[in-house]
Design an enzyme around this catalytic site. Structure first.
Site, PDB file in Angstrom:
ATOM      1  N   CYS A 142      -7.793   8.649 -10.398  1.00  0.00           N
ATOM      2  CA  CYS A 142      -9.144   8.642  -9.796  1.00  0.00           C
ATOM      3  C   CYS A 142      -9.677  10.055  -9.581  1.00  0.00           C
ATOM      4  CB  CYS A 142      -9.148   7.803  -8.519  1.00  0.00           C
ATOM      5  SG  CYS A 142     -10.837   7.289  -8.062  1.00  0.00           S
ATOM      6  N   HIS A 235      -7.782   2.601  -9.762  1.00  0.00           N
ATOM      7  CA  HIS A 235      -6.705   2.564  -8.763  1.00  0.00           C
ATOM      8  C   HIS A 235      -5.826   1.334  -8.980  1.00  0.00           C
ATOM      9  CE1 HIS A 235      -7.603   5.841  -5.966  1.00  0.00           C
ATOM     10  NE2 HIS A 235      -8.895   5.568  -6.105  1.00  0.00           N
ATOM     11  N   GLU A 237      -2.857   1.048  -8.452  1.00  0.00           N
ATOM     12  CA  GLU A 237      -1.837   0.950  -7.398  1.00  0.00           C
ATOM     13  C   GLU A 237      -2.324   0.202  -6.161  1.00  0.00           C
ATOM     14  OE1 GLU A 237      -4.289   4.439  -6.031  1.00  0.00           O
ATOM     15  OE2 GLU A 237      -3.669   3.581  -7.961  1.00  0.00           O
TER      16      GLU A 237
END
Length: 304
Positions: A142, A235, A237
């Site tokens: 990001c 993102h 994660e």
């Protein structure tokens, strides 16, 4: 993990043409194995949450990994205790005396600031410069991806008229790249940012290769020609509730925030969000660790 086969098996040529990693008996017999050394430069304020999110995916492989959590020395963290940082993190200056198989540079909530105004910008630039020769593959996430593209290639970020917020549909722009092996034709990526980078600017850089983009025409994944720098603008994660927490945080502050796209069932923020990207995330991190770190890093790289 690679498939071990006889060197003259007819399937070998077909698999290698598809860029699928196979290992012949001779190579398997001579291969040395050691734990991978991975540094995580955690720039997020909610450090403990981000640690858990990333480690969850790194742990989803049979590879043994030695993790070093890295904190910026020229920045005072306000959302985590000093005790936690002292106990579990090394200062950024310490990484310069080590080499790493891989490094992850996370996002950070400073994207609307000029890069040079971020208090740890020079410190981060030193890390990125060091990583070129002393980290075999670096994954930028990001804002970290935007920082890496700007510092290494001079690609500027662009402010968006409205925050890119939600679960965005993506598609591959190349065939058979190991990083996206096993991905569906359309795959979801959580996105939360106020800025973007120009696809045209990335395409102009001969050393960069675009691997995936979203339905908005924005680049989601690109990499350097030597595979040592990977840039992910989303993102993967994120946990199931992360975007919901961001939404309600900004809503309660009275900010003009839209409901995350493709996230709440029927776009009803009163319903529990559904995680549609978990398998994509596991696959992405597994592919990066296996194909760009484990299979490529020389055994003696850390001590050379």
């Amino acid at each position: 993990m690679p498939i071990r086969i006889q060197s003259d098996l007819p399937a070998r040529a077909i698999l290698e043409k598809e860029n699928i990693f196979v290992m012949t008996e001779n190579r398997a017999a001579s291969q040395d194995i050691r734990p991978l050394k991975i540094a995580i430069v955690n720039l997020m304020p909610t450090k403990e949450t981000t640690e858990t999110q990333i480690l969850r995916h790194l742990a989803n492989t049979p590879l043994q990994i030695d993790i070093s959590l890295v904190r910026m020395e020229n920045h005072e963290s306000s959302h985590v205790s000093e005790e936690h940082l002292e106990k579990f993190y090394i200062p950024s200056s310490e990484i310069f005396s080590h080499r790493y198989d891989g490094m992850i540079i996370t996002g950070a909530p400073v994207e609307q600031m000029p890069f040079e105004d971020v208090d740890y910008w020079n410190e981060l630039c030193d890390i990125m410069d060091y990583a070129r020769d002393n980290v075999f593959s670096t994954l930028y996430i990001c804002w970290g991806a935007q920082a890496g593209l700007y510092h290494n290639y001079g690609i500027k970020k662009i402010s968006l008229p409205q925050k890119a917020f939600g679960i965005f549909k993506n598609h591959k722009t190349v065939d058979n790249d190991p990083l996206l092996r096993g991905f569906d034709d359309i795959f979801p990526v959580p996105t939360s940012r106020h800025t973007t980078v120009s696809k045209a600017s990335i395409a102009k850089v001969k050393d960069l290769k675009i691997l995936a983009e979203n339905d908005e025409g924005e680049v989601t994944v690109c990499k350097s020609g030597d595979n040592r720098s990977i840039f992910m603008t989303g993102h993967l994660e994120y946990d199931t509730e992360t975007l919901a927490n961001e939404y309600w945080r900004d809503k309660n502050k009275g900010l003009d925030i839209q409901i995350p796209k493709n996230y709440f069932p029927l776009d009803d923020c009163g319903q529990k969000p559904v995680n549609t990207w978990r398998s994509t995330a596991h696959l992405f991190y597994t592919n990066w660790l296996n194909y760009y770190v484990y299979q490529e890093t020389p055994y003696t790289y850390i001590n050379s």
